[in-house]
Design an enzyme around this catalytic site. Sequence first.
Site, PDB file in Angstrom:
ATOM      1  N   GLU A  34      54.600  42.426  17.475  1.00  0.00           N
ATOM      2  CA  GLU A  34      53.826  41.761  16.428  1.00  0.00           C
ATOM      3  C   GLU A  34      53.239  40.466  16.991  1.00  0.00           C
ATOM      4  O   GLU A  34      53.906  39.423  16.955  1.00  0.00           O
ATOM      5  CB  GLU A  34      54.720  41.430  15.235  1.00  0.00           C
ATOM      6  CG  GLU A  34      55.313  42.645  14.560  1.00  0.00           C
ATOM      7  CD  GLU A  34      55.678  42.370  13.111  1.00  0.00           C
ATOM      8  OE1 GLU A  34      55.171  43.072  12.246  1.00  0.00           O
ATOM      9  OE2 GLU A  34      56.448  41.422  12.850  1.00  0.00           O
ATOM     10  N   GLU A  62      58.288  35.041  11.967  1.00  0.00           N
ATOM     11  CA  GLU A  62      58.484  33.983  10.973  1.00  0.00           C
ATOM     12  C   GLU A  62      59.870  33.350  11.124  1.00  0.00           C
ATOM     13  O   GLU A  62      60.050  32.157  10.888  1.00  0.00           O
ATOM     14  CB  GLU A  62      58.254  34.549   9.569  1.00  0.00           C
ATOM     15  CG  GLU A  62      56.767  34.732   9.317  1.00  0.00           C
ATOM     16  CD  GLU A  62      56.407  35.922   8.454  1.00  0.00           C
ATOM     17  OE1 GLU A  62      57.256  36.399   7.689  1.00  0.00           O
ATOM     18  OE2 GLU A  62      55.251  36.380   8.562  1.00  0.00           O
ATOM     19  N   SER A 121      48.544  42.610  10.440  1.00  0.00           N
ATOM     20  CA  SER A 121      47.334  42.956   9.673  1.00  0.00           C
ATOM     21  C   SER A 121      47.006  44.443   9.705  1.00  0.00           C
ATOM     22  O   SER A 121      45.839  44.832   9.745  1.00  0.00           O
ATOM     23  CB  SER A 121      46.141  42.115  10.150  1.00  0.00           C
ATOM     24  OG  SER A 121      46.387  40.747   9.891  1.00  0.00           O
TER      25      SER A 121
END
Length: 250
Positions: free
Chosen positions: A165, A97, A211
């Site tokens: 990730e 992010e 997730s």
Amino acid sequence: MRKPVIAGNWKMHHAPEDARRFFGAFRPSWSGAQPDILIFPAAISFAAAQAALPDHPRVQLGVQNIHPEPHGAFTGELSAPMARAAGATHALAGHSERRHLFGESDRDAAAKARAAADAGLVPVLCVGETLDERKAGRAGEVIVRQLDAALAVLTPEVDVMIAYEPVWAIGTGETATPSDASGAHGILRRRLAEAWGGERAARVRILYGGSVNPRNAARLLASPDIDGVLVGGASLDPDSFARIAEAARP
Ligand code: 13P
């Protein structure tokens, strides 16, 4: 043998009161070996989380982001020495992010990892490919490039963790299969071994994130190449995060 790490990245969730409530209710029960537990609260909730932290040396707090400079006129930022002084032990560097929403480069992520290490924090370097990169068969190349940027400024003496990730798995409900994740972890560990030698590379813990939830955690953590998980959404609820922690392999 590498000790499992169960990490929760709360992102921009959980105000101070929520952080207190979380630790009031977080009661994992372990039958086997206990993993290391890390929580990355929002900076403004750090002190509340710390005050409510269970009295256990294996439960530690980190910060989600730092500025590479130790101090200065950087409104809104916080530095690694400040985070260390406040009681943080770890710092995320290069979370997807930060890279994709805030335009951080490989070099920025590497500089933050270096700054964290300089301040005595363990950098948790996040790497991962986008869906387009994956579809183009470039996943391995991308994560090695992201790792290499950090290896250019870190030395083998630095205590570091890596979190793989894949961007397409973050917050989407789509998890990498244990074999996909293991493949990526293998690529990263081989690259670490080339740079730092096999013995040092074998001690670096590589986490999977994207997730992870109580239903898939045990399957992921059963793989010998997956040393832990970095959990977003499912770390916000104390019961769900406790169940993930309980899934850590002995
Ligand atoms: P989710 O578990 O919500 O997919 O987030 C993963 C993540 O970004 C942890 O840093």
